[in-house]
Design an enzyme around this catalytic site. Structure first.
Site, PDB file in Angstrom:
ATOM      1  N   LYS A   1       0.874  -1.183   0.000  1.00  0.00           N
ATOM      2  CA  LYS A   1       0.000   0.000   0.000  1.00  0.00           C
ATOM      3  C   LYS A   1       0.905   1.225   0.000  1.00  0.00           C
ATOM      4  O   LYS A   1       1.423   1.634   1.037  1.00  0.00           O
ATOM      5  CB  LYS A   1      -0.871  -0.031   1.251  1.00  0.00           C
ATOM      6  CG  LYS A   1      -2.201   0.652   1.132  1.00  0.00           C
ATOM      7  CD  LYS A   1      -2.195   2.129   0.969  1.00  0.00           C
ATOM      8  CE  LYS A   1      -1.824   2.992   2.120  1.00  0.00           C
ATOM      9  NZ  LYS A   1      -1.692   4.413   1.689  1.00  0.00           N
TER      10      LYS A   1
ATOM     11  N   CYS B   1      13.274  10.468   7.281  1.00  0.00           N
ATOM     12  CA  CYS B   1      13.145   9.939   8.653  1.00  0.00           C
ATOM     13  C   CYS B   1      14.424  10.193   9.424  1.00  0.00           C
ATOM     14  O   CYS B   1      14.403  10.506  10.601  1.00  0.00           O
ATOM     15  CB  CYS B   1      12.894   8.441   8.628  1.00  0.00           C
ATOM     16  SG  CYS B   1      11.578   7.949   7.531  1.00  0.00           S
TER      17      CYS B   1
ATOM     18  N   GLU C   1       9.111  15.654  15.115  1.00  0.00           N
ATOM     19  CA  GLU C   1       9.592  15.643  13.734  1.00  0.00           C
ATOM     20  C   GLU C   1       8.875  16.742  12.954  1.00  0.00           C
ATOM     21  O   GLU C   1       7.656  16.741  12.859  1.00  0.00           O
ATOM     22  CB  GLU C   1       9.233  14.293  13.114  1.00  0.00           C
ATOM     23  CG  GLU C   1      10.393  13.588  12.538  1.00  0.00           C
ATOM     24  CD  GLU C   1      10.015  12.263  11.886  1.00  0.00           C
ATOM     25  OE1 GLU C   1       8.887  11.777  12.046  1.00  0.00           O
ATOM     26  OE2 GLU C   1      10.894  11.732  11.214  1.00  0.00           O
TER      27      GLU C   1
HETATM   28  P1  ADP Z   1       2.256  11.115   7.007  1.00  0.00           P
HETATM   29  O1  ADP Z   1       1.428  11.810   8.041  1.00  0.00           O
HETATM   30  O2  ADP Z   1       3.622  11.671   6.902  1.00  0.00           O
HETATM   31  O3  ADP Z   1       1.570  10.955   5.676  1.00  0.00           O
HETATM   32  P2  ADP Z   1       1.488   8.514   7.886  1.00  0.00           P
HETATM   33  O4  ADP Z   1       2.038   7.736   9.014  1.00  0.00           O
HETATM   34  O5  ADP Z   1       0.113   9.081   8.006  1.00  0.00           O
HETATM   35  O6  ADP Z   1       2.542   9.653   7.561  1.00  0.00           O
HETATM   36  O7  ADP Z   1       1.507   7.643   6.540  1.00  0.00           O
HETATM   37  C1  ADP Z   1       2.423   6.611   6.252  1.00  0.00           C
HETATM   38  C2  ADP Z   1       1.679   5.514   5.510  1.00  0.00           C
HETATM   39  O8  ADP Z   1       0.676   4.979   6.363  1.00  0.00           O
HETATM   40  C3  ADP Z   1       0.931   5.969   4.250  1.00  0.00           C
HETATM   41  O9  ADP Z   1       0.978   4.953   3.260  1.00  0.00           O
HETATM   42  C4  ADP Z   1      -0.481   6.146   4.753  1.00  0.00           C
HETATM   43  O10 ADP Z   1      -1.464   6.027   3.736  1.00  0.00           O
HETATM   44  C5  ADP Z   1      -0.591   4.974   5.717  1.00  0.00           C
HETATM   45  N1  ADP Z   1      -1.641   5.118   6.723  1.00  0.00           N
HETATM   46  C6  ADP Z   1      -2.186   6.252   7.233  1.00  0.00           C
HETATM   47  N2  ADP Z   1      -3.161   5.972   8.123  1.00  0.00           N
HETATM   48  C7  ADP Z   1      -3.242   4.611   8.204  1.00  0.00           C
HETATM   49  C8  ADP Z   1      -4.041   3.700   8.957  1.00  0.00           C
HETATM   50  N3  ADP Z   1      -4.966   4.118   9.806  1.00  0.00           N
HETATM   51  N4  ADP Z   1      -3.828   2.358   8.778  1.00  0.00           N
HETATM   52  C9  ADP Z   1      -2.871   1.933   7.913  1.00  0.00           C
HETATM   53  N5  ADP Z   1      -2.106   2.732   7.171  1.00  0.00           N
HETATM   54  C10 ADP Z   1      -2.271   4.065   7.308  1.00  0.00           C
END
Ligand code: ADP
Length: 477
Positions: A171, A280, A379
């Site tokens: 994903k 990161c 961060e």
């Molecule tokens: P950022 O805020 O920098 O976008 P995230 O941690 O939100 O970082 O995103 C990292 C990855 O996790 C992306 O692929 C995002 O789509 C995915 N993601 C965000 N929310 C969820 C969730 N609830 N469950 C699984 N994957 C998620």
């Protein structure tokens, strides 16, 4: 329009919905990806299981290695195309986009060579027994990828998982899918069987969540924010699914008075402006011996003022941030700094050619940042460097370890004993002495301690995380 890639075929999401793809350099939509849902994840997981049951399980480690090597060659042949895709999708300056494509080649090469070197052991036990350990793949691994280095993180995560004998459902981040869809197509051309690598795009809370919850996923590899890392762990805990988490950092660059400043200064700058600070392992805190604090800040300030920011294709020092909400996030941090009276030493320049609709942020050097201020704790994920001074080695260690994170640390000193003392005392997954890798080097195990996560990706070490160990004891008398 971009489609999901499942079982070596391009398919639409069953939702019929799409998400626009925005070019960060001008803020304009130029493509669409699928807004997938749980049904699409089901489809991909099923394809992965079919692949494992019918083909993948029977493929030898050597053959997996050959497939990965052919994929490395394909990626190398298409490196410029992939770099241009990534550039437009993520706003990466040309040099960075090309470096990411080259790193992807290296990941596949490295893991190609590693496939048939992963093995268990024989163990001494009771008389009449022979005992051995087997390294077995988890099965179907789920990979949730962030938007900052899609190709690199795909390479380290999917490359390692495939090498260890898993099949993958990926994903990508909703802001950065295009290169990975193309890499999956190249993998099919390289001979990977249908279902070995599946790409399902969409929002994290929809399709990412569905992937993390899916009972057919046997291991989750996640790189992203600590907040979502916590959610992933909670969801995975319900079925005791192992996870590898890389959740970022607030990495210190620690400069002692005896350091070679000519070497340190460009590395300190690169570690915070590379990829517009959206790394990161960005060196986002600068801890400086009070004896050289003023002269070092003066030199750094002059260098910051020369940094230029602009559209990705201009290939300047810094490109745009990924999206408007990220730009707003950086602005919020900077306005907090202003309110707190944190002095700004210098800023780079956004060039006139940068469209107002793009997501630009000039690199910013702040000084005397209080250790507990959120700028020194959280961060930013933007090109903002926070400097503070220390009195002595103990104080440097105290400041270095004073955040929830522990991903990377840079130590600059010519004193050999101090190099070792500091390397032992900083809480960090990687320590660089008189250099700063910003996560680089596909061979080097990477991952954090504390809230930076756990488990290791990259290097041979990653293969242990992508396998489970079976102990087999035979009594033969
Ligand atoms: P950022 O805020 O920098 O976008 P995230 O941690 O939100 O970082 O995103 C990292 C990855 O996790 C992306 O692929 C995002 O789509 C995915 N993601 C965000 N929310 C969820 C969730 N609830 N469950 C699984 N994957 C998620």
């Amino acid at each position: 329009m971009q489609l999901n890639y499942i079982a070596n075929a391009s398919v639409r999401s069953s939702s019929g919905k799409t998400i626009p793809v925005i070019d960060p350099s001008d803020g304009q939509a130029f493509d669409e990806i699928q807004r997938s849902n749980a049904q699409d994840i089901d489809h991909a997981v099923q394809a992965a299981h079919d692949c494992m049951d019918t083909v993948w399980r029977k493929i030898t480690a050597a053959e997996r290695g050959r497939l990965l090597m052919r994929l490395a060659e394909k990626v190398e042949q298409h490196a410029d195309e992939l770099a241009m895709i990534e550039q437009r999708d993520c706003g990466k300056p040309t040099k960075q986009a090309k470096a990411d494509a080259a790193a992807l080649v290296r990941y596949f090469e490295f893991y190609a060579g590693a496939c048939d070197k992963l093995h268990g052991e024989t163990l001494p036990y009771l008389d009449g027994y022979s005992v051995m350990t087997w390294r077995e793949p988890h099965g179907v691994t789920g990979h949730i990828i962030p938007w900052n280095y899609p190709m690199q993180i795909f390479g380290r995560s999917v490359g390692g998982a495939l090498a260890a004998g898993n099949v993958c459902v990926v994903k990508p981040a909703e802001d950065a899918c295009l290169s990975l869809i193309r890499v999956a197509q190249l993998a099919a051309e390289a001979g990977f069987p249908a279902g070995a690598i599946n790409i399902v795009t969409g929002y994290g809370h929809e399709v990412g969540d569905a992937l993390a919850r899916h009972k057919g996923i046997h291991h989750i590899s996640f790189t992203g924010s600590p907040k979502i890392g916590t959610l992933i762990q909670q969801v995975a805990a319900e079925r005791h699914c192992p996870v590898t988490l890389e959740l970022g950092g607030k990495s210190p660059q620690i400069v002692f008075a005896d350091a070679d400043l000519d070497a340190a200064i460009p590395a300190v700058i690169n570690a915070i402006v590379q990829n517009a600070g959206q790394t990161c392992s960005a060196g986002s805190r600068l801890l400086v011996d009070e004896m050289i604090y003023e002269p070092l800040l003066e030199r750094l300030g002059q260098a910051f003022e020369r940094l230029r920011v602009g559209p990705a294709t201009m290939d300047l020092d810094v490109g745009p941030l990924i999206r408007q909400t990220q730009q707003q996030r950086v602005w919020d941090f900077l306005s907090d700094a202003q309110v707190a009276g944190i002095p700004m030493v210098a800023q780079g320049e956004i060039v006139d050619e940068a469209p107002d609709t793009g997501f630009y942020q000039a690199p910013t050097l702040l000084r005397d940042v209080p250790v507990m201020h959120r700028l020194a704790q959280e961060e930013v994920f933007g090109p903002v460097l926070c400097a503070m001074s220390f009195r002595d080695e103990n104080h440097a260690v105290e400041l270095a370890n004073a955040t929830q994170f522990g991903l990377v640390a840079g130590i600059w000193t010519r004193d050999g004993s101090r190099q070792f003392r500091m390397a032992k005392r900083v809480q960090s997954g990687q320590v660089f002495i008189n250099n700063y890798g910003a996560g680089g080097g596909v061979e080097l195990p990477f991952g954090g301690v504390k809230s930076s996560g756990y488990g290791r990706e990259k290097g041979f070490e990653a293969l242990y995380g992508f396998t489970t160990l079976k102990t087999v004891a035979i009594k033969h008398g």
